[in-house]
Design an enzyme around this catalytic site. Structure first.
Site, mmCIF file in Angstrom:
data_model
loop_
_atom_site.group_PDB
_atom_site.id
_atom_site.type_symbol
_atom_site.label_atom_id
_atom_site.label_comp_id
_atom_site.label_asym_id
_atom_site.label_seq_id
_atom_site.Cartn_x
_atom_site.Cartn_y
_atom_site.Cartn_z
ATOM 1 N N CYS A 6 0.841 -1.375 0.031
ATOM 2 C CA CYS A 6 -0.162 -0.080 0.058
ATOM 3 C C CYS A 6 1.072 1.305 0.106
ATOM 4 O O CYS A 6 1.914 1.281 0.779
ATOM 5 C CB CYS A 6 -0.633 0.108 1.467
ATOM 6 S SG CYS A 6 -2.647 0.948 0.782
ATOM 7 N N ASP A 128 -7.117 -3.735 11.799
ATOM 8 C CA ASP A 128 -5.192 -2.406 11.147
ATOM 9 C C ASP A 128 -5.397 -2.102 12.929
ATOM 10 O O ASP A 128 -6.754 -2.103 13.299
ATOM 11 C CB ASP A 128 -6.372 -1.134 10.588
ATOM 12 C CG ASP A 128 -5.178 -0.244 9.908
ATOM 13 O OD1 ASP A 128 -3.806 -0.802 10.380
ATOM 14 O OD2 ASP A 128 -4.758 0.475 8.588
HETATM 15 O O1 LIG Z 1 -0.759 5.605 4.404
HETATM 16 C C1 LIG Z 1 -1.863 6.457 5.119
HETATM 17 O O2 LIG Z 1 -0.883 7.582 5.215
HETATM 18 C C2 LIG Z 1 -3.122 6.343 4.693
HETATM 19 C C3 LIG Z 1 -3.865 7.359 5.129
HETATM 20 C C4 LIG Z 1 -5.229 7.678 5.579
HETATM 21 C C5 LIG Z 1 -5.857 6.019 5.855
HETATM 22 C C6 LIG Z 1 -5.133 5.223 5.585
HETATM 23 C C7 LIG Z 1 -3.295 4.902 5.120
HETATM 24 N N1 LIG Z 1 -2.832 3.988 4.818
HETATM 25 C C8 LIG Z 1 -3.344 2.503 5.056
HETATM 26 C C9 LIG Z 1 -2.735 1.890 4.620
HETATM 27 O O3 LIG Z 1 -1.788 1.660 4.590
HETATM 28 C C10 LIG Z 1 -2.558 0.772 5.334
HETATM 29 O O4 LIG Z 1 -3.480 0.036 5.076
HETATM 30 C C11 LIG Z 1 -2.905 -0.367 6.924
HETATM 31 O O5 LIG Z 1 -3.039 0.843 7.377
HETATM 32 C C12 LIG Z 1 -0.989 -0.439 7.116
HETATM 33 O O6 LIG Z 1 -0.263 0.790 6.880
HETATM 34 P P1 LIG Z 1 1.430 0.574 7.876
HETATM 35 O O7 LIG Z 1 0.462 0.038 9.766
HETATM 36 O O8 LIG Z 1 2.099 1.317 8.273
HETATM 37 O O9 LIG Z 1 2.050 -1.055 6.941
#
Ligand SMILES: O=C(O)c1ccccc1NCC(=O)[C@H](O)[C@H](O)COP(=O)(O)O
Length: 212
Positions: A6, A128
């Protein structure tokens, strides 16, 4: 097991994720995110993605009209909603032809699993940490005795180092990562993307056959 990388924003990292065997790529349209892309940028990136790899637009607390417009202009096939969107917003986005993923904090889901099943049951569920895209894991204990529905996706603080253990413990059907494949906030690392996909595929091969 399904794997999603993502928060991609460059041609190089999209190509690396696809070549390494990801099942889905995500583009963030949520305002204020360090990974946010315009619909124009997303469309150029989506054009590089072969058929068979899902393209996911990520949103948070935007109106159904805005979500549908950006998803259409960006050319994604799937919409992932991360905020407090109502079932009506999900219905509108689905009626516009998009498959939908509902993303929410694991603790929140486990406090209202029946509400999810009755109001949002047609969507895929992504569990999440409370703050999406922040790279923090959720406490596995918050799931308590609740079993997420078949096909659920694990996210929140996954890394190449912890994905195998978390997959073995929680048995999701899919995994989603952003921060754990970055060299600094918002900057994806080709090496970490490859490493994550390798580790997740190994975990998939070691586990039972689960599909999203
Ligand atoms: O990535 C962002 O900044 C974001 C902002 C607002 C809503 C969702 C967002 N990201 C979602 C993701 O990238 C993933 O689905 C998930 O939250 C995992 O993130 P991570 O803990 O950084 O791997």
């Amino acid at each position: 097991m399904w794997i999603k990388i993502c928060g991609l924003s460059t041609p190089e990292t999209v190509d690396v994720a696809v070549e390494a065997g990801t099942d889905a790529v995500g583009f963030v349209f949520a305002p204020g995110s360090p990974r946010a892309v315009t619909a124009e940028t997303a469309a150029a990136l989506v054009a590089r993605v072969p058929a068979g790899v899902e393209t996911v637009g990520v949103f948070r607390n935007q109106s159904a009209d805005e979500v549908v417009r950006l998803a259409r202009d960006g050319g994604v096939g799937v919409v992932q909603l991360h905020g407090d969107e109502t079932p009506e917003v999900f219905d509108e986005v689905r009626a516009a032809g998009f498959s939908v993923i509902r993303a929410l904090g694991a603790a929140r889901w486990s406090s209202e699993p029946q509400d999810h099943a009755s109001a949002f049951g047609e969507t895929r569920l992504l569990l999440d940490a409370p703050d999406p895209g922040a790279g923090s894991t959720f406490d596995e204990a918050v799931l308590g005795g609740s079993t997420p529905p078949a096909g659920w996706i694990l996210a929140g603080g996954l890394t190449p180092a912890n994905v195998a253990r978390l997959v073995a413990t929680l048995e999701p059907a899919g995994v989603d990562v952003s921060s754990g494949v970055e060299s600094s906030r918002g900057v994806k690392s080709p090496a970490l993307i490859r490493e994550f996909i390798r580790a997740a595929r190994a975990a998939r091969d070691a586990g039972a056959d689960r599909s999203v």
